[in-house]
Design an enzyme around this catalytic site. Structure first.
Site, mmCIF file in Angstrom:
data_model
loop_
_atom_site.group_PDB
_atom_site.id
_atom_site.type_symbol
_atom_site.label_atom_id
_atom_site.label_comp_id
_atom_site.label_asym_id
_atom_site.label_seq_id
_atom_site.Cartn_x
_atom_site.Cartn_y
_atom_site.Cartn_z
ATOM 1 N N THR A 27 25.727 -14.369 -2.583
ATOM 2 C CA THR A 27 27.065 -13.484 -2.652
ATOM 3 C C THR A 27 27.681 -13.895 -1.133
ATOM 4 O O THR A 27 26.979 -14.258 -0.411
ATOM 5 C CB THR A 27 27.042 -12.183 -2.563
ATOM 6 N N VAL A 86 18.693 -11.745 3.994
ATOM 7 C CA VAL A 86 19.744 -11.759 4.935
ATOM 8 C C VAL A 86 20.393 -13.014 5.066
ATOM 9 O O VAL A 86 19.764 -13.780 5.732
ATOM 10 C CB VAL A 86 19.234 -10.747 6.094
ATOM 11 N N LYS A 87 21.514 -12.913 4.787
ATOM 12 C CA LYS A 87 22.540 -14.214 4.909
ATOM 13 C C LYS A 87 23.180 -14.227 6.401
ATOM 14 O O LYS A 87 24.053 -13.325 6.681
ATOM 15 C CB LYS A 87 23.587 -14.155 3.876
ATOM 16 N N VAL A 88 22.778 -15.278 7.119
ATOM 17 C CA VAL A 88 23.169 -15.510 8.457
ATOM 18 C C VAL A 88 24.194 -16.756 8.904
ATOM 19 O O VAL A 88 23.493 -17.807 8.252
ATOM 20 C CB VAL A 88 21.925 -15.317 9.463
#
Length: 217
Positions: A27, A86-88
């Site tokens: 997402t 965790v999208k970084v």
């Protein structure tokens, strides 16, 4: 190859899950906004709903672009559910945060990757996934699939465990081509997954089988 669906739409996620081939979800803030999900509390609740539907990893993106902010948001997201990744973003403080998260045992997805050098940095920092955006490269007349090939070669050369997550997949041929060149994961819309079902000869063959069966009865 793992199949992820790139959406925040719960109905589409359920449909992909029910097909039996879904391995995870990605997402981003734009996809959340598209579903009318705004505000921290509502977004966090939505992530939990997604985790209740799927069995695999769910990438949830941070909004902050400074190290302290990325770490703070990332730790909050990681606490939501064990499936959260965790999208970084691929920026300097993002790479520093990925290293921090890696040392803490928090899984990460380095997003907005457009070059082999960026992918190399993400792997060195310990990213769980790296997300090269092949569709967006295609949009500017650059070969997105070639980027996947280059990253695959680099990772294989040095035994990096970071998984190549082909992002911005637009259609079924992107999926097939990514599978051919060794992407570990693809993420795209529902249409890119269910589109793999379709072939006119399958339809013609099934129609004939059913017609022959009807004659026999």
């Amino acid at each position: 190859m793992k199949f992820f669906i790139d959406t925040a739409n719960l109905d589409q996620i359920r449909e992909a899950q029910e097909l039996g081939v879904l391995d995870g979800v990605t997402t981003n803030p734009s996809l959340m906004a598209k579903e009318g999900i705004t505000g921290k509390d509502n977004i966090f609740k939505h992530y939990k709903k997604i985790c209740d539907i799927v069995d695999g990893d769910v990438s949830a993106e941070v909004i902050a672009t400074d190290f302290d902010g990325i770490v703070r948001e990332g730790e909050e997201l990681a606490e939501l559910h064990e499936q959260i990744i965790v999208k970084v973003p691929m920026i300097k403080d993002g790479v520093k945060a990925i290293k921090y998260f890696s040392d803490k045992g928090i899984k990460t997805n380095c997003t907005l990757v457009f070059s082999p050098g960026q992918a190399l940095l993400a792997a060195k920092a310990g990213a769980t996934y790296v997300s090269p955006f092949i569709g967006r490269l295609d949009d500017i007349s650059t070969d997105g699939l070639n980027l996947i090939s280059e990253i695959r070669m680099i990772y294989d050369n040095y035994g990096f465990e970071t998984e190549i997550l082909a992002a911005s997949v637009r259609h079924t041929m992107h999926v097939i081509d990514c599978a051919k060149i060794g992407a570990d994961v693809m993420t795209g819309p529902l249409s890119s997954i269910v589109g793999l079902l379709n072939h006119p000869l399958t339809d013609i063959g099934l129609e004939k089988f059913l017609a022959d069966h009807k004659k026999g009865n």
